[in-house]
Write a protein that holds these residues in place. Structure first.
Motif, PDB file in Angstrom:
ATOM      1  N   VAL A 196       1.031  -1.077  -0.097  1.00 28.10           N
ATOM      2  CA  VAL A 196      -0.189   0.180  -0.263  1.00 28.10           C
ATOM      3  C   VAL A 196       1.051   1.160   0.224  1.00 28.10           C
ATOM      4  O   VAL A 196       2.147   0.740   0.822  1.00 28.10           O
ATOM      5  N   ASP A 197       0.268   2.294  -0.267  1.00 27.83           N
ATOM      6  CA  ASP A 197       1.053   3.123  -0.637  1.00 27.83           C
ATOM      7  C   ASP A 197       1.023   4.294   0.845  1.00 27.83           C
ATOM      8  O   ASP A 197       1.412   5.291   0.233  1.00 27.83           O
ATOM      9  N   SER A 198       0.261   4.246   1.295  1.00 31.81           N
ATOM     10  CA  SER A 198       0.023   5.363   2.791  1.00 31.81           C
ATOM     11  C   SER A 198      -0.527   4.468   3.697  1.00 31.81           C
ATOM     12  O   SER A 198      -1.221   3.271   3.263  1.00 31.81           O
ATOM     13  N   TYR A 199       0.362   3.937   4.793  1.00 35.74           N
ATOM     14  CA  TYR A 199      -0.629   3.967   6.076  1.00 35.74           C
ATOM     15  C   TYR A 199       0.103   5.124   7.035  1.00 35.74           C
ATOM     16  O   TYR A 199       0.354   5.588   7.459  1.00 35.74           O
ATOM     17  N   GLY A 221       3.341  -6.271   9.017  1.00 36.45           N
ATOM     18  CA  GLY A 221       3.394  -4.930   8.367  1.00 36.45           C
ATOM     19  C   GLY A 221       5.273  -4.615   8.119  1.00 36.45           C
ATOM     20  O   GLY A 221       5.186  -4.990   8.690  1.00 36.45           O
ATOM     21  N   ILE A 222       5.498  -4.706   6.982  1.00 38.32           N
ATOM     22  CA  ILE A 222       6.998  -4.185   6.914  1.00 38.32           C
ATOM     23  C   ILE A 222       6.753  -3.033   6.238  1.00 38.32           C
ATOM     24  O   ILE A 222       6.535  -2.833   4.973  1.00 38.32           O
ATOM     25  N   LEU A 229       3.687   0.765   2.408  1.00 38.97           N
ATOM     26  CA  LEU A 229       4.016  -1.159   3.404  1.00 38.97           C
ATOM     27  C   LEU A 229       3.839  -2.270   3.111  1.00 38.97           C
ATOM     28  O   LEU A 229       2.830  -2.358   1.869  1.00 38.97           O
ATOM     29  N   SER A 230       4.450  -3.422   2.859  1.00 32.40           N
ATOM     30  CA  SER A 230       4.539  -4.269   2.599  1.00 32.40           C
ATOM     31  C   SER A 230       3.412  -4.976   3.651  1.00 32.40           C
ATOM     32  O   SER A 230       4.214  -5.046   4.874  1.00 32.40           O
ATOM     33  N   VAL A 231       2.229  -5.866   3.411  1.00 30.53           N
ATOM     34  CA  VAL A 231       1.696  -5.911   4.524  1.00 30.53           C
ATOM     35  C   VAL A 231       0.887  -7.501   3.803  1.00 30.53           C
ATOM     36  O   VAL A 231       0.320  -7.769   2.553  1.00 30.53           O
ATOM     37  N   THR A 266      -5.509  -1.093  12.659  1.00 27.15           N
ATOM     38  CA  THR A 266      -4.915  -0.034  12.340  1.00 27.15           C
ATOM     39  C   THR A 266      -4.149   0.941  11.181  1.00 27.15           C
ATOM     40  O   THR A 266      -3.734   2.177  11.461  1.00 27.15           O
ATOM     41  N   MET A 267      -3.063  -0.067  10.714  1.00 26.59           N
ATOM     42  CA  MET A 267      -1.807   0.738  10.296  1.00 26.59           C
ATOM     43  C   MET A 267      -2.567   0.804   8.170  1.00 26.59           C
ATOM     44  O   MET A 267      -2.495   1.855   7.631  1.00 26.59           O
TER      45      MET A 267
END
Ligand SMILES: Cc1cc2nc3c(=O)[nH]c(=O)nc-3n(C[C@H](O)[C@H](O)[C@H](O)COP(=O)(O)OP(=O)(O)OC[C@H]3O[C@@H](n4cnc5c(N)ncnc54)[C@H](O)[C@@H]3O)c2cc1C
Length: 459
Positions: A196-199, A221-222, A229-231, A266-267
């Motif tokens: 995702v490009d926003s977290y 979540g990385i 974020l890599s999720v 929540t991320m």
């Protein structure tokens, strides 16, 4: 077929394990050819590094560049175990217990990281050929590996070498053919993930987040950058196939896993999750990591569940050990067997410790203190706290001394010396000569390093 080339070492695969062994052998003055079937940068999963890699990155001269190009990783934030409160462990605690100057690791985009490592191997003197796919292993009449055949630029090429290194990752080019592999049925999982490009960052924004999901499985979540974020989630293959029955998609399960989480949800906004990727995540170990003329490192040798992000650390540590064993064997061919056995023994022990601990940790019903105490026990740490034992275990820092100080030609096991002596004595007695005297009266206290000999990981 073009004419046969000749080098000291051919490395199959230019991932982190292959480029590490290629770099180190070239730096030591040996001729090395790395053959990589893809054109870099290529996509790869496995983005969160552990701090046990720092000494190797220093040895390769890469620390400054990693610090500039990639997101720092300070530790791990967990929601795991019977206690519902999130908890965390900081890498610097493990380092400070060893008096080391390192503090952190990195979260990396693997395409970029692997390209940096491969470029660095070339700077250090290895030759790397990309879009070069190895198709055949060459062996002599006695079965020793003597080189490979590969396809490059539409033609087949043959290269002969003193050693071939299998660093082909999950493709396991040599180990598939030359070893017995144990697949760990209890760690037969599938991973599904996206970016995702926003977290919203968690409290310790540089940490990897690892969170157990009620009913089985876990999410990660990385933070690859302040925006990306890599999720992903990991479920047993069985659970995932149940969850996707009746036409339910991986995306449905993804959203369900996020909703079942407490911190991960929540991320991100589940609606922002882009294209999903999936990979088999099935732990396996080969019964040997070496044979005449070859060694295996990285996922080609063994793969342990990604729960603790140990894959690249294990692969590059094994490559560091194998580079010294091959170097010793190139200098003195009579020492090949001994050097490779020593590499195999220590490398297997690293996998065995992580595998045993992953299995213990996979039970999410224990108390935090139980997880920590077990880590401390595995590492036989008597002086540090269990908190330090835990982070030393999962970061690889606890094994740094063994890896850094590995000497393939070090003092032999006392038990081996005694066995050899007994064999020689028996042989001379059979030949009619007088009985030889056994060196040193060896009681159990004389067992030395041999006493802790590794058991087979795959058992
Ligand atoms: C879901 C998941 C999450 C993970 N997360 C993490 C993590 O957070 N941190 C971590 O450290 N590890 C993680 N891992 C593990 C990590 O991805 C691997 O352990 C690591 O990439 C192994 O490196 P390697 O060099 O052995 O193999 P690879 O990186 O796979 O490199 C092997 C190379 O060999 C090449 N190759 C294959 N066959 C041939 C051939 N015939 N000829 C020429 N070239 C060939 C391939 O193209 C490839 O580039 C994860 C794994 C999974 C499945």
């Amino acid at each position: 077929m073009s004419r046969t080339e000749n080098v000291d070492v051919v490395v199959v695969g230019g991932g982190p394990a292959g480029s590490t062994i290629g770099a180190l052998l070239a730096k030591a003055g040996h001729s090395v050819l790395i053959l990589e079937r893809e054109r870099f940068p290529r996509y790869h999963i496995g983005e969160s590094m552990v701090s046990g890699m720092a000494p190797l990155m220093e040895e390769l001269g890469l620390i400054e560049e990693l610090d500039v190009r990639f997101q720092h990783k300070s530790g791990i934030s967990l929601r795991w175990g019977r206690d519902p409160e999130p908890w965390r462990s900081d890498f610097s605690a493990a380092f400070s217990s060893t008096g080391s100057h390192f503090t952190h690791a990195w979260h990396v985009r693997r395409g970029e990281f692997d390209e940096l490592m491969l470029d660095n191997a070339q700077k250090l003197g290895a030759e790397a050929r990309q879009e070069a796919q190895v198709t055949e292993i060459l062996r002599d009449d006695a079965g020793a590996v003597t080189g490979v055949v590969y396809k490059h630029g539409g033609e087949s090429h043959r290269v002969s070498s003193r050693f071939v290194v299998d660093a082909s990752g999950q493709n396991r080019l040599l180990t598939r053919e030359l070893t017995q592999t144990t697949w760990q049925e209890d760690l037969r999982n599938v991973a599904v993930w996206s970016y995702v490009d926003s977290y919203h960052p968690i409290e310790y924004k540089d940490d990897i987040l690892v969170e157990a999901i009620q009913g089985g499985g876990w999410v990660w979540g990385i933070p690859l950058s302040e925006t990306t974020l890599s999720v992903g989630y990991v479920l047993s293959a069985e659970k995932l196939s149940e969850a996707t029955r009746g036409g339910r998609s991986h995306r449905d399960v993804f959203i369900e896993c996020l909703e079942a989480s407490h911190v991960a949800k929540t991320m991100i906004d589940p609606a922002a999750v882009g294209e999903l990727r999936t990979a088999r995540d099935w732990s396996h170990v080969s019964d040997t990591f070496h044979g005449p003329g070859w060694v295996a490192v990285g996922d080609a040798a063994a793969f342990i569940d990604p729960l603790f992000s140990s894959g690249v650390w294990l692969g590059t540590s094994g490559a560091w050990l194998a580079a010294r064993a091959i170097g010793a064997a190139l200098e003195d061919p009579e020492q090949e067997q001994r050097a490779l056995e020593r590499f195999d023994e220590l490398y297997r022990q690293l996998f065995k410790d992580i595998l045993g601990y992953v299995r213990f940790f996979m039970d999410p019903t224990r108390l935090r203190e139980e997880y920590m105490e077990r880590a401390q026990e595995i590492q036989k740490m008597v002086t540090s706290s269990s908190r330090v034992g835990f982070i030393s275990m999962i970061s690889g820092v606890g094994a740094i001394a063994d890896v850094v100080n590995f000497d393939p030609m070090g003092v032999e096991d006392v038990e081996d010396v005694l066995q050899e002596w007994d064999e020689q004595t028996a042989a001379s007695a059979a030949g009619g000569e007088g009985a030889a005297e056994r060196p040193g009266a060896a009681g159990p206290e004389a067992a030395g390093p041999g006493a802790g000999r590794a058991e087979a990981v795959g058992a």
